[in-house]
Design a protein around this motif. Sequence first.
Motif, PDB file in Angstrom:
ATOM      1  N   SER A  59       6.342  17.223  -1.831  1.00 33.85           N
ATOM      2  CA  SER A  59       7.711  17.167  -2.330  1.00 33.85           C
ATOM      3  C   SER A  59       7.708  16.702  -3.779  1.00 33.85           C
ATOM      4  O   SER A  59       6.776  16.021  -4.234  1.00 33.85           O
ATOM      5  N   ALA A  60       8.747  17.085  -4.497  1.00 36.31           N
ATOM      6  CA  ALA A  60       8.872  16.664  -5.893  1.00 36.31           C
ATOM      7  C   ALA A  60       8.946  15.145  -5.985  1.00 36.31           C
ATOM      8  O   ALA A  60       8.415  14.543  -6.927  1.00 36.31           O
ATOM      9  N   LYS A  61       9.587  14.510  -5.002  1.00 33.08           N
ATOM     10  CA  LYS A  61       9.721  13.052  -5.027  1.00 33.08           C
ATOM     11  C   LYS A  61       8.369  12.367  -4.864  1.00 33.08           C
ATOM     12  O   LYS A  61       8.069  11.385  -5.561  1.00 33.08           O
ATOM     13  N   SER A  62       7.527  12.865  -3.948  1.00 33.22           N
ATOM     14  CA  SER A  62       6.235  12.213  -3.728  1.00 33.22           C
ATOM     15  C   SER A  62       5.340  12.346  -4.955  1.00 33.22           C
ATOM     16  O   SER A  62       4.632  11.400  -5.325  1.00 33.22           O
ATOM     17  N   VAL A  63       5.375  13.509  -5.624  1.00 29.46           N
ATOM     18  CA  VAL A  63       4.580  13.692  -6.839  1.00 29.46           C
ATOM     19  C   VAL A  63       5.063  12.745  -7.933  1.00 29.46           C
ATOM     20  O   VAL A  63       4.263  12.106  -8.630  1.00 29.46           O
ATOM     21  N   SER A  64       6.381  12.624  -8.078  1.00 33.73           N
ATOM     22  CA  SER A  64       6.931  11.759  -9.123  1.00 33.73           C
ATOM     23  C   SER A  64       6.636  10.291  -8.849  1.00 33.73           C
ATOM     24  O   SER A  64       6.315   9.532  -9.767  1.00 33.73           O
ATOM     25  N   VAL A  65       6.736   9.882  -7.584  1.00 30.06           N
ATOM     26  CA  VAL A  65       6.422   8.491  -7.251  1.00 30.06           C
ATOM     27  C   VAL A  65       4.959   8.202  -7.563  1.00 30.06           C
ATOM     28  O   VAL A  65       4.621   7.157  -8.139  1.00 30.06           O
ATOM     29  N   ALA A  66       4.061   9.123  -7.202  1.00 30.58           N
ATOM     30  CA  ALA A  66       2.630   8.923  -7.440  1.00 30.58           C
ATOM     31  C   ALA A  66       2.342   8.747  -8.930  1.00 30.58           C
ATOM     32  O   ALA A  66       1.577   7.849  -9.317  1.00 30.58           O
ATOM     33  N   LEU A  67       2.965   9.572  -9.778  1.00 29.25           N
ATOM     34  CA  LEU A  67       2.674   9.519 -11.211  1.00 29.25           C
ATOM     35  C   LEU A  67       3.492   8.470 -11.942  1.00 29.25           C
ATOM     36  O   LEU A  67       3.009   7.856 -12.905  1.00 29.25           O
ATOM     37  N   TYR A  68       4.722   8.234 -11.518  1.00 30.72           N
ATOM     38  CA  TYR A  68       5.509   7.179 -12.163  1.00 30.72           C
ATOM     39  C   TYR A  68       4.952   5.797 -11.828  1.00 30.72           C
ATOM     40  O   TYR A  68       5.153   4.849 -12.572  1.00 30.72           O
ATOM     41  N   ALA A  69       4.269   5.692 -10.697  1.00 35.06           N
ATOM     42  CA  ALA A  69       3.571   4.438 -10.396  1.00 35.06           C
ATOM     43  C   ALA A  69       2.491   4.191 -11.443  1.00 35.06           C
ATOM     44  O   ALA A  69       2.319   3.067 -11.930  1.00 35.06           O
ATOM     45  N   LEU A  70       1.773   5.251 -11.810  1.00 32.74           N
ATOM     46  CA  LEU A  70       0.765   5.134 -12.868  1.00 32.74           C
ATOM     47  C   LEU A  70       1.425   4.800 -14.197  1.00 32.74           C
ATOM     48  O   LEU A  70       0.918   3.972 -14.963  1.00 32.74           O
ATOM     49  N   THR A  71       2.559   5.433 -14.486  1.00 30.03           N
ATOM     50  CA  THR A  71       3.293   5.136 -15.722  1.00 30.03           C
ATOM     51  C   THR A  71       3.673   3.668 -15.784  1.00 30.03           C
ATOM     52  O   THR A  71       3.500   3.007 -16.809  1.00 30.03           O
ATOM     53  N   THR A  72       4.185   3.148 -14.678  1.00 29.60           N
ATOM     54  CA  THR A  72       4.621   1.755 -14.629  1.00 29.60           C
ATOM     55  C   THR A  72       3.457   0.797 -14.838  1.00 29.60           C
ATOM     56  O   THR A  72       3.523  -0.128 -15.652  1.00 29.60           O
ATOM     57  N   VAL A  73       2.380   1.012 -14.088  1.00 31.28           N
ATOM     58  CA  VAL A  73       1.219   0.132 -14.191  1.00 31.28           C
ATOM     59  C   VAL A  73       0.619   0.182 -15.595  1.00 31.28           C
ATOM     60  O   VAL A  73       0.292  -0.851 -16.197  1.00 31.28           O
ATOM     61  N   PHE A 129       5.149   3.005  -0.993  1.00 35.79           N
ATOM     62  CA  PHE A 129       4.982   3.422   0.396  1.00 35.79           C
ATOM     63  C   PHE A 129       6.304   3.805   1.058  1.00 35.79           C
ATOM     64  O   PHE A 129       6.306   4.408   2.131  1.00 35.79           O
ATOM     65  N   LEU A 130       7.421   3.438   0.442  1.00 33.31           N
ATOM     66  CA  LEU A 130       8.721   3.835   0.989  1.00 33.31           C
ATOM     67  C   LEU A 130       8.903   5.353   0.937  1.00 33.31           C
ATOM     68  O   LEU A 130       9.696   5.907   1.704  1.00 33.31           O
ATOM     69  N   TRP A 131       8.177   6.027   0.029  1.00 33.72           N
ATOM     70  CA  TRP A 131       8.377   7.466  -0.153  1.00 33.72           C
ATOM     71  C   TRP A 131       7.168   8.321   0.181  1.00 33.72           C
ATOM     72  O   TRP A 131       7.324   9.479   0.545  1.00 33.72           O
ATOM     73  N   PHE A 132       5.969   7.789   0.021  1.00 34.02           N
ATOM     74  CA  PHE A 132       4.816   8.627   0.378  1.00 34.02           C
ATOM     75  C   PHE A 132       3.589   7.754   0.616  1.00 34.02           C
ATOM     76  O   PHE A 132       3.499   6.623   0.133  1.00 34.02           O
ATOM     77  N   ASN A 133       2.655   8.299   1.405  1.00 40.17           N
ATOM     78  CA  ASN A 133       1.390   7.639   1.666  1.00 40.17           C
ATOM     79  C   ASN A 133       0.267   8.494   1.091  1.00 40.17           C
ATOM     80  O   ASN A 133       0.131   9.672   1.453  1.00 40.17           O
ATOM     81  N   PRO A 134      -0.532   7.967   0.190  1.00 39.95           N
ATOM     82  CA  PRO A 134      -1.608   8.764  -0.409  1.00 39.95           C
ATOM     83  C   PRO A 134      -2.661   9.127   0.624  1.00 39.95           C
ATOM     84  O   PRO A 134      -2.891   8.388   1.596  1.00 39.95           O
ATOM     85  N   ALA A 135      -3.285  10.262   0.411  1.00 41.23           N
ATOM     86  CA  ALA A 135      -4.340  10.696   1.335  1.00 41.23           C
ATOM     87  C   ALA A 135      -5.506   9.713   1.335  1.00 41.23           C
ATOM     88  O   ALA A 135      -6.124   9.466   2.373  1.00 41.23           O
TER      89      ALA A 135
END
Length: 248
Positions: A59-73, A129-135
């Motif tokens: 989903s677009a949301k899971s991709v954005s959460v994964a990458l925006y987490a990197l942006t934030t960190v 983790f509220l939106w996606f769980n990484p493989a």
Amino acid sequence: MLYDATLLKSIGLNFSREKVIIGLLIALPFVMLTAATATMPDQTLDIEIEGVPITPPPSAKSVSVALYALTTVGFIAALTTFFINFHLKRVRPRLQIAGYSSTSITAALIIITAIVSAIVTLTVLLFGFLWFNPASLVGYTVSLVMGAIIFSTIGLILSTVLESKELGLYVLLTLVLLDTGFVEHPFYSRRWDDPYLIILPAHHVVRMVMRSSFAPPGVSPWYSLLPFALFYELVLIVILLFFVKRKS
């Protein structure tokens, strides 16, 4: 001992007086990840990694959460090192007169940055983790930590070279957001996985994040990219040492 507890406490207290930065440390993870989910449409993305489509499409949301987490960190790690080192440039001579070695001062800086980065990474992981769980949780965590290390070094370079806090903040914000938020974001860029983007700080880390998050079969694993990210960090360290030597 490479560091002194009193020195560490002193630098930490000085950093805590940066109210705006402390506010960002607290609010930015929640703001960024909430924005990642609130602004993305309810659709899936047809993404290919090394010519292999991710199945099922994420989903677009899971991709954005994964990458925006990197942006934030990355952004918070860079800000932390930038402002601490910027402050240390003014007080380092006095600390050395007081008997603290350059090694002890640098070690204290690294420890504080590591603590802040670890707290932010853990917060981002739990909130994400509220939106996606990484493989691969291990791979995803290593990717975020690697991103924090790279952008921390960039923060050190900018704080060594620049004399203006405001300019440094603008450069960091522009660099991190353009890199991880747009140029290498699959929702906005069709070229996010292109080799020519190797010059960008987060290139290898973004590829690690995508592979550890969605792990399509038939593509190189996330850890195959770790040596390239480490080499990029080594280059940044050489650049940092060059500017430190010129400034000394």
